[in-house]
Design an enzyme around this catalytic site. Sequence first.
Site, PDB file in Angstrom:
ATOM      1  N   ASN A  27      -9.181  -0.319   3.368  1.00  0.00           N
ATOM      2  CA  ASN A  27      -9.257  -0.957   2.051  1.00  0.00           C
ATOM      3  C   ASN A  27      -8.180  -2.017   1.852  1.00  0.00           C
ATOM      4  O   ASN A  27      -7.998  -2.532   0.745  1.00  0.00           O
ATOM      5  CB  ASN A  27      -9.175   0.090   0.935  1.00  0.00           C
ATOM      6  CG  ASN A  27      -7.852   0.851   0.921  1.00  0.00           C
ATOM      7  OD1 ASN A  27      -7.131   0.881   1.910  1.00  0.00           O
ATOM      8  ND2 ASN A  27      -7.548   1.481  -0.196  1.00  0.00           N
ATOM      9  N   GLY A  62      -5.291   2.459  -3.386  1.00  0.00           N
ATOM     10  CA  GLY A  62      -6.562   3.018  -3.841  1.00  0.00           C
ATOM     11  C   GLY A  62      -6.346   4.175  -4.791  1.00  0.00           C
ATOM     12  O   GLY A  62      -7.268   4.598  -5.498  1.00  0.00           O
ATOM     13  N   LYS A 105      -8.614  -4.355  -3.644  1.00  0.00           N
ATOM     14  CA  LYS A 105      -7.238  -4.621  -4.057  1.00  0.00           C
ATOM     15  C   LYS A 105      -7.029  -6.114  -4.285  1.00  0.00           C
ATOM     16  O   LYS A 105      -6.288  -6.522  -5.182  1.00  0.00           O
ATOM     17  CB  LYS A 105      -6.263  -4.116  -2.997  1.00  0.00           C
ATOM     18  CG  LYS A 105      -6.237  -2.618  -2.809  1.00  0.00           C
ATOM     19  CD  LYS A 105      -5.216  -2.228  -1.748  1.00  0.00           C
ATOM     20  CE  LYS A 105      -5.261  -0.758  -1.436  1.00  0.00           C
ATOM     21  NZ  LYS A 105      -4.255  -0.353  -0.427  1.00  0.00           N
ATOM     22  N   ASP A 130      -2.251  -0.630   5.798  1.00  0.00           N
ATOM     23  CA  ASP A 130      -2.574   0.036   7.060  1.00  0.00           C
ATOM     24  C   ASP A 130      -4.019   0.512   7.138  1.00  0.00           C
ATOM     25  O   ASP A 130      -4.462   0.953   8.197  1.00  0.00           O
ATOM     26  CB  ASP A 130      -1.660   1.248   7.269  1.00  0.00           C
ATOM     27  CG  ASP A 130      -2.052   2.421   6.379  1.00  0.00           C
ATOM     28  OD1 ASP A 130      -2.429   3.477   6.900  1.00  0.00           O
ATOM     29  OD2 ASP A 130      -2.018   2.268   5.142  1.00  0.00           O
ATOM     30  N   ASP A 140      -0.187   5.122   1.102  1.00  0.00           N
ATOM     31  CA  ASP A 140      -0.384   6.048   2.213  1.00  0.00           C
ATOM     32  C   ASP A 140      -0.385   5.319   3.550  1.00  0.00           C
ATOM     33  O   ASP A 140      -1.198   4.428   3.788  1.00  0.00           O
ATOM     34  CB  ASP A 140      -1.696   6.819   2.027  1.00  0.00           C
ATOM     35  CG  ASP A 140      -1.695   7.623   0.741  1.00  0.00           C
ATOM     36  OD1 ASP A 140      -1.046   8.669   0.703  1.00  0.00           O
ATOM     37  OD2 ASP A 140      -2.337   7.170  -0.232  1.00  0.00           O
ATOM     38  N   ASP A 145       0.853  -1.177   0.000  1.00  0.00           N
ATOM     39  CA  ASP A 145       0.000   0.000   0.000  1.00  0.00           C
ATOM     40  C   ASP A 145       0.898   1.239   0.000  1.00  0.00           C
ATOM     41  O   ASP A 145       2.088   1.153   0.321  1.00  0.00           O
ATOM     42  CB  ASP A 145      -0.892  -0.036   1.251  1.00  0.00           C
ATOM     43  CG  ASP A 145      -1.665   1.247   1.443  1.00  0.00           C
ATOM     44  OD1 ASP A 145      -2.376   1.658   0.510  1.00  0.00           O
ATOM     45  OD2 ASP A 145      -1.536   1.852   2.525  1.00  0.00           O
TER      46      ASP A 145
END
Length: 257
Positions: A210, A44, A184, A207, A11, A9
Site C-alpha cells: 500500500n 493504513g 496514501k 515497505d 509497520d 509508514d
Amino acid sequence: MTYKIAFFDLDGTLLDEEKTIPEDTIQAIRQLKSSGIEPVIATGRAPYFFQPIAEKLGIDSWVSLNGAYVVYKGEEVYQRTIPLTDLEKLVALSEELGHPLVFEGKANFYANREEHAHVFDAVASLKVKQPDVDADFWRTGEVYQVFLHCESHEEHAYPGGLPNLRFVRWHTKAMDVLTSTGSKAEGIDVLLSALGIKKEEAVAFGDGLNDKEMLQLVGLGIAMGNSHEELLPFADHVTTRVDEGGIRNGLAYAGLL
C-alpha cells in the site's frame, strides 16, 4: 532538492517485527524535528491503532486509513468514507463467500462476526485489541476502510464483482478495502496542497504494497531494506532494514540528518 516534509509508514518502517520503535529511529525523528522538518505518519492503520506510537515519537500529524483520514497538528484536513451502496455490495458478496468483515470508523472498529479465527490472527498481528462486534455498523456509522478476511486463493471474486472498491493485502488472512481511487498518496496530495508544499519537496518511507502510490508521488520515495519485493521498483532509493538503522540511513541519504 531541499525537502520540507517527510512521510513515514508504520509497520515495517517505523515499527520493527515486534511492533516496537527502534531507539535509533526515535532519535532520528527527534533530530528531524529539531531541524524544522515535519514528520507525518502515513499508514493504513486507524488513529486508535497508533496513538501511543505517535505520542512516543512526538508526531501529531498523520495520513491514516490509507489516505481516508488526514490530520495536521491535531486538526482534521480531509475525510473520505466508503459509499453505502458499495458497502452493501461488499457485505452481500462476503456473506455469500463466507468471509468476515471488520468495519473501521474514525473512533472504533467493529467485526460482523463473533470470534472468527481469521479476524483474531490478523488483528493480533497489529498488537492491538480485538474489535467490538456490530454487524450493522456499516449501515449507521461512517466507514473509512474495511478489513476483508480471506486467504489469497479466495480473493479473486472481489475485484471483478466490486469495481468501485480497491483491495490491498496486508496479512495472509486479511486485505484492506477502500474506494477505487483511495491510497496514501490521495491523502498526502491533499495535505501537501493545504500546506503549500510541492510534491517534489516531500520524502516518503514505506515497505508494503500500500506504499506504491505514495513513493511514486513524492520527490524522493525510499523503500526499507525489509520491503515487499513488489514495492522496490516504485522506490527511488532502498535503505537498510528497519532494525538496521533504516530510517536514520534513509534520512541521511536525503540530506535531512
